[in-house]
Design a protein around this motif. Structure first.
Motif, PDB file in Angstrom:
ATOM      1  N   ALA A 163       0.104   7.774  -3.087  1.00 12.19           N
ATOM      2  CA  ALA A 163      -0.417   7.535  -4.439  1.00 12.19           C
ATOM      3  C   ALA A 163      -1.930   7.366  -4.409  1.00 12.19           C
ATOM      4  O   ALA A 163      -2.616   7.660  -5.382  1.00 12.19           O
ATOM      5  CB  ALA A 163       0.241   6.290  -5.031  1.00 12.19           C
ATOM      6  N   SER A 164      -2.438   6.909  -3.280  1.00 16.37           N
ATOM      7  CA  SER A 164      -3.868   6.579  -3.179  1.00 16.37           C
ATOM      8  C   SER A 164      -4.735   7.752  -2.779  1.00 16.37           C
ATOM      9  O   SER A 164      -5.908   7.819  -3.148  1.00 16.37           O
ATOM     10  CB  SER A 164      -4.066   5.460  -2.154  1.00 16.37           C
ATOM     11  OG  SER A 164      -3.195   4.397  -2.386  1.00 16.37           O
ATOM     12  N   PHE A 181       0.808  -1.211   0.000  1.00 15.32           N
ATOM     13  CA  PHE A 181       0.000   0.000   0.000  1.00 15.32           C
ATOM     14  C   PHE A 181       0.844   1.264   0.000  1.00 15.32           C
ATOM     15  O   PHE A 181       1.726   1.440   0.833  1.00 15.32           O
ATOM     16  CB  PHE A 181      -0.934  -0.010   1.215  1.00 15.32           C
ATOM     17  CG  PHE A 181      -1.788   1.220   1.332  1.00 15.32           C
ATOM     18  CD1 PHE A 181      -1.724   2.034   2.448  1.00 15.32           C
ATOM     19  CD2 PHE A 181      -2.655   1.576   0.307  1.00 15.32           C
ATOM     20  CE1 PHE A 181      -2.513   3.167   2.555  1.00 15.32           C
ATOM     21  CE2 PHE A 181      -3.435   2.713   0.403  1.00 15.32           C
ATOM     22  CZ  PHE A 181      -3.364   3.510   1.523  1.00 15.32           C
ATOM     23  N   ASP A 182       0.546   2.160  -0.959  1.00 17.04           N
ATOM     24  CA  ASP A 182       1.233   3.446  -1.059  1.00 17.04           C
ATOM     25  C   ASP A 182       0.206   4.540  -0.771  1.00 17.04           C
ATOM     26  O   ASP A 182      -0.631   4.870  -1.622  1.00 17.04           O
ATOM     27  CB  ASP A 182       1.812   3.615  -2.478  1.00 17.04           C
ATOM     28  CG  ASP A 182       2.597   4.918  -2.633  1.00 17.04           C
ATOM     29  OD1 ASP A 182       3.362   5.024  -3.613  1.00 17.04           O
ATOM     30  OD2 ASP A 182       2.442   5.832  -1.804  1.00 17.04           O
ATOM     31  N   PHE A 183       0.259   5.104   0.412  1.00 20.16           N
ATOM     32  CA  PHE A 183      -0.755   6.077   0.847  1.00 20.16           C
ATOM     33  C   PHE A 183      -0.784   7.316  -0.044  1.00 20.16           C
ATOM     34  O   PHE A 183      -1.856   7.781  -0.449  1.00 20.16           O
ATOM     35  CB  PHE A 183      -0.497   6.490   2.300  1.00 20.16           C
ATOM     36  CG  PHE A 183      -1.425   7.556   2.801  1.00 20.16           C
ATOM     37  CD1 PHE A 183      -1.038   8.882   2.873  1.00 20.16           C
ATOM     38  CD2 PHE A 183      -2.729   7.233   3.178  1.00 20.16           C
ATOM     39  CE1 PHE A 183      -1.899   9.867   3.315  1.00 20.16           C
ATOM     40  CE2 PHE A 183      -3.598   8.217   3.616  1.00 20.16           C
ATOM     41  CZ  PHE A 183      -3.181   9.533   3.687  1.00 20.16           C
TER      42      PHE A 183
END
Lengths: 118, 117
Positions: B72-73, B68-70
């Motif tokens: 980018a999200s 998970f890439d915060f």
């Protein structure tokens, strides 16, 4: 770039709450245009969907649109599926996951176009 | 009884889809709910709730494995929230059939692109 993300976020949120599968749109965008790796895109997609779904669920519950008995029944069996799915997703090479996902999308697309009577 | 078995199997498979692909499941659950005589609008809303639970469980798995890439999200969230609210407000009024056709076409095109990538 940020504007495009906002547009796709809006479409994904709208289609998700309409039960059309907004997750498909966002995931496709992230992989094809956002150049994100498959599993990272999937994690991002899940994060997005969870937060959007919370709003959708609260409003739907307020409108009396959720059958909680059915919800409990589906979750009871689905959790085991999630566990198996995670194992498959993490151990099968990403290349194959992507191709299987493409075929899954194709089935979904055909179903929506030709077999959906609701 | 038969429909309950189908629903339990469908829920299991929806969970598998959600875990493997990080999406989906509702596409299996909605028609099964309708076969169990759940009204269409309730089926859609209940399906979103079911998939939300699956998604939380799946997300925990992805997060713990470092996918998970915060940053980018996070950009998708503000407009996503607006879209979601609009969707719930118009759910009772909109004709879903046409939207599903459009959705189907877009999905088919995207699937071909992904397959050939």
């Amino acid at each position: 770039m940020i504007f495009i993300k906002l547009i796709f976020g809006f479409i994904a949120g709208l289609t998700a709450s309409l039960g059309l599968g907004g997750g498909y749109f966002l995931l496709i965008y992230l992989i094809l245009f956002g150049h994100m790796q498959q599993l990272q895109a999937q994690a991002c997609n899940l994060f997005f969907f969870i937060l959007i779904a919370i709003i959708s669920v609260i409003l739907s519950a307020k409108n009396g649109l959720i059958n909680f008995k059915v919800l409990g029944f589906c979750v009871l069996f689905g959790v085991f599926g999630v566990g198996l799915g995670l194992l498959i997703g993490f151990f099968v090479p990403v290349y194959f996951i992507q191709k299987i996902f493409a075929i899954f999308l194709m089935i979904v697309g055909f179903r929506e176009l030709f077999f959906n009577k609701s | 009884m038969k429909n309950k078995f189908k629903l339990s199997l469908g829920s299991f498979l929806a969970g598998v889809c959600n875990g493997v692909f990080g999406v989906g499941g509702g596409i299996l659950i909605v028609p099964l709910l309708e076969k169990c005589n759940v009204k269409t609008k309730v089926a859609h809303a209940t399906s979103v709730s079911v998939i939300a639970v699956f998604s939380v469980l799946s997300f925990v798995g992805y997060f713990l494995n470092g996918y998970f890439d915060f940053y980018a999200s996070v950009w998708f969230l503000p407009s996503g929230v607006l879209g979601s609210i609009l969707g719930v407000l118009i759910l009772k009024k909109i004709r879903i059939k046409l939207l599903k056709k459009i959705f189907g076409i877009l999905i088919l095109i995207s699937s071909l692109r992904l397959l050939l990538k």
